[in-house]
Design a protein around this motif. Structure first.
Motif, PDB file in Angstrom:
ATOM      1  N   THR A 218       0.848  -1.199   0.000  1.00  0.00           N
ATOM      2  CA  THR A 218       0.000   0.000   0.000  1.00  0.00           C
ATOM      3  C   THR A 218       0.880   1.244   0.000  1.00  0.00           C
ATOM      4  O   THR A 218       1.073   1.880   1.041  1.00  0.00           O
TER       5      THR A 218
ATOM      6  N   PRO B  38      -5.480   0.019   3.793  1.00  0.00           N
ATOM      7  CA  PRO B  38      -6.326  -0.233   2.626  1.00  0.00           C
ATOM      8  C   PRO B  38      -6.049  -1.624   2.061  1.00  0.00           C
ATOM      9  O   PRO B  38      -4.887  -2.040   1.943  1.00  0.00           O
TER      10      PRO B  38
ATOM     11  N   SER C 178      -9.501  -3.084  -3.681  1.00  0.00           N
ATOM     12  CA  SER C 178     -10.864  -2.929  -3.171  1.00  0.00           C
ATOM     13  C   SER C 178     -11.000  -1.586  -2.476  1.00  0.00           C
ATOM     14  O   SER C 178     -10.037  -0.831  -2.356  1.00  0.00           O
ATOM     15  N   ASP C 179     -12.225  -1.297  -2.017  1.00  0.00           N
ATOM     16  CA  ASP C 179     -12.430  -0.091  -1.217  1.00  0.00           C
ATOM     17  C   ASP C 179     -12.459  -0.411   0.274  1.00  0.00           C
ATOM     18  O   ASP C 179     -12.869   0.409   1.089  1.00  0.00           O
TER      19      ASP C 179
ATOM     20  N   VAL D  85     -11.010  -1.123   4.030  1.00  0.00           N
ATOM     21  CA  VAL D  85      -9.950  -0.717   4.947  1.00  0.00           C
ATOM     22  C   VAL D  85     -10.034  -1.639   6.161  1.00  0.00           C
ATOM     23  O   VAL D  85     -11.129  -1.860   6.700  1.00  0.00           O
TER      24      VAL D  85
ATOM     25  N   ALA E 241     -13.092   5.978   6.800  1.00  0.00           N
ATOM     26  CA  ALA E 241     -13.843   4.785   6.396  1.00  0.00           C
ATOM     27  C   ALA E 241     -15.087   4.602   7.258  1.00  0.00           C
ATOM     28  O   ALA E 241     -15.081   4.887   8.461  1.00  0.00           O
TER      29      ALA E 241
ATOM     30  N   ARG F 224     -15.257   0.736   4.753  1.00  0.00           N
ATOM     31  CA  ARG F 224     -15.182   1.079   3.334  1.00  0.00           C
ATOM     32  C   ARG F 224     -14.882   2.569   3.177  1.00  0.00           C
ATOM     33  O   ARG F 224     -15.439   3.407   3.881  1.00  0.00           O
ATOM     34  N   ALA F 225     -13.992   2.863   2.249  1.00  0.00           N
ATOM     35  CA  ALA F 225     -13.660   4.251   1.927  1.00  0.00           C
ATOM     36  C   ALA F 225     -13.182   4.312   0.483  1.00  0.00           C
ATOM     37  O   ALA F 225     -12.292   3.547   0.089  1.00  0.00           O
ATOM     38  N   GLU F 226     -13.772   5.199  -0.305  1.00  0.00           N
ATOM     39  CA  GLU F 226     -13.332   5.338  -1.692  1.00  0.00           C
ATOM     40  C   GLU F 226     -11.918   5.901  -1.760  1.00  0.00           C
ATOM     41  O   GLU F 226     -11.106   5.476  -2.582  1.00  0.00           O
ATOM     42  N   ARG F 227     -11.624   6.863  -0.900  1.00  0.00           N
ATOM     43  CA  ARG F 227     -10.288   7.468  -0.865  1.00  0.00           C
ATOM     44  C   ARG F 227      -9.817   7.508   0.590  1.00  0.00           C
ATOM     45  O   ARG F 227     -10.037   8.497   1.290  1.00  0.00           O
ATOM     46  N   PRO F 228      -9.185   6.454   1.057  1.00  0.00           N
ATOM     47  CA  PRO F 228      -8.701   6.447   2.445  1.00  0.00           C
ATOM     48  C   PRO F 228      -7.736   7.607   2.698  1.00  0.00           C
ATOM     49  O   PRO F 228      -6.917   7.959   1.842  1.00  0.00           O
TER      50      PRO F 228
END
Length: 469
Positions: free
Chosen positions: A194, A204, A208-209, A211, A246, A301-305
């Motif tokens: 990562t 992350p 995937s999305d 975390v 997240a 879940r987080a699209e942009r950690p």
């Protein structure tokens, strides 16, 4: 060795080092004796003051007066310590002053040195993170021998004085105890899959999305307070996900217990917390007939950690914290319980704090304390933090020293571009948020005090994991 000290005014037979002790002034007669000695020394003998050396510190109820008394009760000397700003909130900056020793007790007995040592200990007990004193230049050598460090020379009362500082290491000691071995232990494991994330609160999952976060609870805490340990296992993992921006979706637990009855108490705390945060326990593992142990893995879940190492020199440093609640019984000064009185809706709203702030970097304040956590954020970001002590949001029931070194329940440190509004929109109404510092070139963490002085709280990297790449 000489056993008598001959001074003007009489002869004293020098007692052994055990012949006196330093105690705190408790009654009016103690304070009156100390004030009389101060007048003798600073007004009559040295002529530093005309008529009286009393000042506004003597009216501050927070001041502490220490006295040296011989075994026969004779008063030998005294010193006071107090917040450096008598009319302001105590921000952890304390000062020693008015050190006075009777003329016939100044040689061989070590009374002055004993009072200074006792004042240093009392200052730390009082919650000081900075302790200084302005001393006459002729006494600089004594203070140096006792470990004090000179900061500057000034002219005061027609005499040269030296501003001396006593190094207080509470923050650095905590960071070293909790985080310093990590680089050697796990440095080869983290950050490979990562890029840009190293030593973060969560990881992350590539491709995937998702975390993932994982925390273990101290075995001694599990043994002592199993329900609270179960609650905290959920709390710290959800906080870790929140720091990454997240939304939590599930938990896995691993429980060790001596028997089913004890395991049931841990599970009770886990279940109550999982219900409160609205996060299901998806599964786990339980082992009986073993010492108490508990760890939890959380998935979110987080699209942009949000990385912990995304800060840069020039960024503002912000603390956003829930200041409600109080010290957890049995953990005063170490664990602030901001969560057990909150509703489920309030607890769930906390996961939106970091997304609302949209920071460049974020860290959940952990067992390394606020300053130690700031040290981890800037280590991963490749820079240094300066924290404005008086600007940090803090509960009135906590001293600055305790607040800077405790586990605070919910508190997020974030770095952001300069010029952001003081309180961003979208934060829960019960969360206090303020810019309280800045990121600058360098290493470690400095504390900036109301007089503008910056002292080093941590002068090195915290974990040894280095910058995120």
């Amino acid at each position: 060795m000489l056993d008598e000290v001959i001074l003007a005014g009489g002869v004293r037979r020098a007692p052994s080092l055990e012949g006196y002790r330093v105690v705190r002034a408790e009654i009016a007669a103690d304070h009156e004796a100390y004030l009389r000695l101060r007048r003798e020394v600073f007004v009559t003998e040295q002529g530093l003051f005309a008529g009286s050396d009393l000042d506004d510190v003597d009216e501050d109820p927070r001041r502490i007066v220490l006295l040296a008394r011989a075994d026969d009760g004779e008063f030998l000397g005294g010193v006071r310590l107090h917040p450096a700003q008598p009319d302001a909130r105590d921000v952890g900056w304390w000062r020693g002053s008015r050190l006075a020793v009777k003329a016939d007790a100044r040689q061989l007995l070590g009374v002055g040195a004993a009072l200074v040592r006792a004042a240093c200990a009392a200052a730390e007990d009082a919650g000081a993170l900075r302790f200084d004193a302005t001393v006459q230049a002729r006494n600089e050598g004594l203070f140096r021998r006792l470990g004090w460090v000179p900061r500057e020379r000034i002219h005061l009362h027609d005499m040269t004085h030296v501003v001396m500082e006593w190094p207080l290491v509470r923050i650095g000691r905590l960071a070293e105890a909790t985080k310093s071995p990590l680089g050697d232990l796990i440095g080869a494991l983290v950050g490979r899959s990562t890029p840009g994330f190293r030593g973060d609160d969560g990881a992350p999952v590539p491709g995937s999305d998702l975390v993932a976060a994982c925390d273990a609870i101290l075995p001694s805490m599990v043994e002592r307070d199993p329900e609270w340990a179960g609650w905290c296992a959920v709390l710290v993992n959800v906080n870790d996900l929140s720091a990454m921006g997240a939304e939590p979706v599930g938990l896995l637990d691993a429980i060790g217990a001596r028997d089913a009855s004890f395991a049931r108490r841990i599970v009770r705390g886990l279940a109550e917390a999982a219900q409160a945060w609205g996060v299901p326990v998806l599964g786990g593992h339980t082992q009986l007939g073993v010492p108490a142990a508990l760890s939890v893995t959380a998935l979110g879940r987080a699209e942009r950690p949000v990385p912990g190492g995304g800060g840069a020199p020039g960024n503002q440093l912000r603390l956003s914290a829930d200041l409600g609640g109080g010290w957890r019984p049995g953990y005063h000064g170490r664990q602030w319980d901001s969560s057990s009185h909150r509703t489920s809706a309030e607890l769930r709203a906390l996961s939106g704090v970091v997304p609302a702030l949209a920071p460049t970097a974020a860290k959940d304040v952990s067992m390394a304390g606020l300053v130690g956590t700031a040290g981890m954020l800037v280590e991963a970001s490749g820079c240094r933090a300066i924290i404005d002590v008086a600007a940090v949001p803090a509960p009135s029931a906590a001293s600055v020293a305790d607040w800077f070194t405790c586990f605070p329940g919910f508190a997020m440190l974030t770095a952001e571009e300069p010029g952001r509004v003081s309180t961003p929109a979208g934060l829960p109404g019960f969360v206090s948020s303020a810019v309280c510092g800045e990121l600058v070139p360098g290493t470690g963490v400095g504390l900036r005090w109301p007089d503008g002085t910056v002292t080093d709280a941590i002068d090195h990297t915290v974990t040894g994991l280095g910058p995120a790449t």
